[in-house]
Enzyme design. Sequence first.
Site, short mmCIF file in Angstrom:
data_model
loop_
_atom_site.label_atom_id
_atom_site.label_comp_id
_atom_site.label_asym_id
_atom_site.label_seq_id
_atom_site.Cartn_x
_atom_site.Cartn_y
_atom_site.Cartn_z
N TYR A 2 -9.13 -0.58 2.59
CA TYR A 2 -9.11 -1.14 3.99
C TYR A 2 -8.71 0.16 4.65
O TYR A 2 -8.09 1.58 3.56
CB TYR A 2 -7.76 -1.60 3.87
N ASP A 33 0.81 -0.81 -0.01
CA ASP A 33 -0.12 -0.34 0.11
C ASP A 33 0.74 1.41 0.00
O ASP A 33 0.68 2.18 -0.27
CB ASP A 33 -0.56 0.12 1.18
#
EC number: 1.4.3.21
Length: 687
Positions: free
Chosen positions: A423, A335
């Site tokens: 998320y 990420d």
Amino acid sequence: MVELSFSQLLVLLLSLLFLFTTLASSSKTPRFKYSLEKPHHPLDPLTTPEIKRVQTILSGHDPGFGSGSTIIHAMALDEPDKQRVIRWKKGDRLPPRRAEILAMSNGESHVLTVDLKSGRVVSDLVNPTFGYPILTMKDIIAVSQVPYKSVEFNRSIEARGIPFSGLICITPFAGWYGPDEEGRRVIKIQCFSKQDTVNFYMRPIEGLYLTVDMDKLEIIKIVDNGPVPVPKSTGTEYRYGFLNETVYMDRVNPMSMEQPDGPSFQVEDGYLVKWANWKFHIKPDQRAGMIISQATVRDSKTGEARSVMYKGFASELFVPNMDPGEGWYSKAYMDAGEFGLGPSSMPLVPLNDCPRNAYYIDGFFASPEGIPILQPNMICLFERYAGDTSWRHSEILLPGVDIRESRAKVTLVARMACSVGNYDYIFDWEFQMDGVIRVTVAASGMLMVKGTAYENVEDLGEKEDDSGPLISENVIGVVHDHFISFHLDMDIDGSANNSFVKVHLEKQRLPPGESRRKSYLKVKKYVAKTEKDAQIKMSLYDPYEFHLVNPNRLSRLGNPAGYKLVPGGNAASLLDHDDPPQMRGAFTNNQIWVTRYNRSEQWAGGLLMYQSRGEDTLQVWSDRDRSIENKDIVLWYTLGFHHVPCQEDFPVMPTIASSFELKPVNFFESNPVLGISPFFEKDLPVC
């Protein structure tokens, strides 16, 4: 009707986002307004005039930056030499300001260094390692439109009976899985149905996957494994104003921590924080989200400001999903290196993300065209008091003496939250008056789920899906991991002379008759000589403490000043070392590493993370086995947890958190918070 180009649409979207986020932040919220037109500290992030100047310099270096054929993927301060920063004092002239830029031009990766004073590009490295820079929002928006150009894709959607008005294709994933994907930027996408819900993540269109050439914006491959029922929208809503369910729970009254005299911390020149006995520099960062630098603590006995940590930040966030099937095997996200935690940050919500009296700091990053983009309310600072105790003792064995001593525990928290697709992550750096730094990572948001034909576990029989459990009708919560690697450049009373000490707790057996005990623990200390000595796999049954010490700074008793890492959430990656995701995420092969300081070694997965092959990772650097005894060294710790989803994670997950601590060990001569004042009723407001 006026037709808008893609670039015009992108600018319009960014403008609307700017307007929305600006209006969303309260006018009463204390925050840094970015009125500063110049930096005040060597580590201050690039100012808006500096970002604009970089864009001008780049346009002169390469006309492509002006025409749009060359795209900026990341821009940040190229930090000055560490020793020069350490020697700098307020009032001194700032070191020369430079910017580092990651860019793409004609399919090639560029790492450029720009000198802002001279106006020159002093370095332009082309494809320095295998891989590509961080994705831009322009990339993601452009790719999301590609599927609709395909006749084959459109037929597949029609065959599934899904209306195009409810279609959304915005969850890209890549990785690296062999030479057939090399030589071009490749992205893989899956689509969802947003019909009757904003929580489209819970309505995947399973069995249909696309591979896209990002630069040509062409579909390379379509995989259609046949229709799978799309989960219903029922029960997917999570917004407070749209929930119609009756909640059988007694109401909890609103609460807040009141500070009649205001917060105890100060923020000088935008980024320099002073609180109690702590001082540190904080700044937003496009890749790491938030960086803490030059953390010093004042010795309560002597008044000396002593260095603890030169630089700390989240270096990479690795999320491998555990489904090897077609369309899922490549869902192993990096990420920080692929998307960036900074651009993924959304404005923190006052009173809910951060309490009353919080102070907010905005971030500024460069758009693909080099235009400054505001990230409002990106970081907040606040004092926390949750009824915890700093220390206490009551004595009953002294007749006639009433001793009840207790001190409230108040801490300072620096917080940043980001929404990386489905998320959400909340990062806290918490500073305590006893010298402890606690780092916490909390996860919430939506699971990455898989569609299935089954609505009940009884329907599965012996066909249970290996990828995860059923968490709602037609919805499988895919098992996955979270690994967050932290770069911790600890400078215990100086930068050039620290050592890593493994403190082993060894069981000692006693010979018969020597004691009524049969065994005890004995402490043995081992100083790591080289980097491989400091590659640590955690084990409950082979316990260690992990100290970073300055052997040249001794206490009055002769103990070296130090800090210890107190691990928290530990999880080991169970993937094979030659599995492509694990090759890229090799920093999870150990939980702890210590490397020789090298200013180029900051990103645990490598500088160019997108489609990388694992050739520029923490594992590679550490295997060089450089000397680390009495040197300038960097501690790396990977916080990790396995996640086996459950029904409570649907439709949005309750927050789960894990943390670790950096704790003084013989750093102070005695308890540093012995003399802090207790709270008294007369000092508190009557509400």
